[in-house]
Design a protein around this motif. Structure first.
Motif, PDB file in Angstrom:
ATOM      1  N   PHE A   1      -5.920  -4.407   2.665  1.00 22.18           N
ATOM      2  CA  PHE A   1      -4.655  -4.329   3.547  1.00 22.18           C
ATOM      3  C   PHE A   1      -3.399  -5.326   3.206  1.00 22.18           C
ATOM      4  CE2 PHE A   1      -2.339  -6.708   7.094  1.00 22.18           C
ATOM      5  CZ  PHE A   1      -1.831  -5.322   7.553  1.00 22.18           C
ATOM      6  N   ALA A   2      -4.195  -6.765   2.894  1.00 16.34           N
ATOM      7  CA  ALA A   2      -3.099  -7.599   2.302  1.00 16.34           C
ATOM      8  C   ALA A   2      -2.244  -7.238   1.233  1.00 16.34           C
ATOM      9  CB  ALA A   2      -3.782  -8.856   2.127  1.00 16.34           C
ATOM     10  N   VAL A   3      -2.845  -6.556   0.239  1.00 15.68           N
ATOM     11  CA  VAL A   3      -1.972  -6.266  -0.996  1.00 15.68           C
ATOM     12  C   VAL A   3      -1.233  -5.189  -0.751  1.00 15.68           C
ATOM     13  CG1 VAL A   3      -2.346  -5.326  -3.325  1.00 15.68           C
ATOM     14  CG2 VAL A   3      -3.937  -7.171  -2.649  1.00 15.68           C
ATOM     15  N   GLU A   4      -1.751  -4.257   0.000  1.00 14.63           N
ATOM     16  CA  GLU A   4      -0.776  -2.907   0.432  1.00 14.63           C
ATOM     17  C   GLU A   4       0.449  -3.433   1.464  1.00 14.63           C
ATOM     18  OE1 GLU A   4      -3.629  -0.402   2.248  1.00 14.63           O
ATOM     19  OE2 GLU A   4      -4.303   0.412   0.377  1.00 14.63           O
TER      20      GLU A   4
ATOM     21  N   LEU B   1       6.378  -5.391   1.539  1.00 14.96           N
ATOM     22  CA  LEU B   1       7.311  -6.127   1.676  1.00 14.96           C
ATOM     23  C   LEU B   1       8.025  -6.699   0.828  1.00 14.96           C
ATOM     24  CD1 LEU B   1       5.303  -8.649   4.240  1.00 14.96           C
ATOM     25  CD2 LEU B   1       7.573  -7.089   4.764  1.00 14.96           C
ATOM     26  N   ALA B   2       7.395  -6.640  -0.514  1.00 15.22           N
ATOM     27  CA  ALA B   2       7.970  -7.192  -1.966  1.00 15.22           C
ATOM     28  C   ALA B   2       8.271  -6.030  -2.762  1.00 15.22           C
ATOM     29  CB  ALA B   2       7.172  -8.388  -2.328  1.00 15.22           C
TER      30      ALA B   2
ATOM     31  N   PHE C   1       1.459 -14.294   1.756  1.00 16.72           N
ATOM     32  CA  PHE C   1       0.882 -13.775   0.532  1.00 16.72           C
ATOM     33  C   PHE C   1       1.474 -14.288  -0.600  1.00 16.72           C
ATOM     34  CE2 PHE C   1      -0.002 -11.068  -3.099  1.00 16.72           C
ATOM     35  CZ  PHE C   1      -1.225 -10.353  -2.553  1.00 16.72           C
ATOM     36  N   GLN C   2       0.983 -15.100  -1.344  1.00 10.56           N
ATOM     37  CA  GLN C   2       1.515 -16.089  -2.351  1.00 10.56           C
ATOM     38  C   GLN C   2       0.551 -15.893  -3.687  1.00 10.56           C
ATOM     39  OE1 GLN C   2       1.103 -19.852  -0.631  1.00 10.56           O
ATOM     40  NE2 GLN C   2       2.897 -19.718   0.666  1.00 10.56           N
ATOM     41  N   PRO C   3       1.349 -15.941  -4.865  1.00  8.45           N
ATOM     42  CA  PRO C   3       0.643 -16.090  -6.173  1.00  8.45           C
ATOM     43  C   PRO C   3      -0.273 -17.520  -6.227  1.00  8.45           C
ATOM     44  CG  PRO C   3       2.735 -16.072  -6.610  1.00  8.45           C
ATOM     45  CD  PRO C   3       2.737 -15.970  -5.053  1.00  8.45           C
TER      46      PRO C   3
END
Length: 112
Positions: free
Chosen positions: A46-49, A54-55, A109-111
């Protein structure tokens, strides 16, 4: 009279100390025992999707490397995960809030 104020000040300081200490225990982050459980993987996906929307990116979820969670009006998941873009794996950090009604919200969400 001054002694009464001193006692009241000590009592209030003690109450504040106990309240702060209790809050740190209640909302503290604890490691997720099984980051490969289907539910934790679902949160990571879910976080990745959500980040992709958003990005405007095209990351593909791979795995959760590490996770932590407290329970506060739902559950926050702080995850370190891997995702792939253009055939290259990368590591990211995400925080997802799973509300009591089972809806989810990506809060960061951050690299890595």
């Amino acid at each position: 009279m001054a002694q009464g104020h001193y006692r009241l000040s000590r009592l209030l300081a003690s109450i504040l100390f106990v309240s702060v200490a209790a809050g740190a225990l209640v909302g503290g982050w604890k490691p997720i025992a099984d980051v490969n459980s289907p539910h934790v993987r679902e949160i990571g996906k879910f976080a990745v999707e959500a980040h992709n929307k958003l990005a405007a990116t095209k990351l593909k979820f791979q795995s959760v490397i590490k996770g932590e969670t407290p329970v506060v009006a739902g559950t926050n998941y702080r995850l370190k995960l891997t995702a792939k873009i253009g055939g290259v794996s990368k590591k990211d950090k995400a925080v997802v809030w799973e509300k009591l009604d089972d809806t989810k919200e990506l809060t960061s969400f951050q690299p890595l």
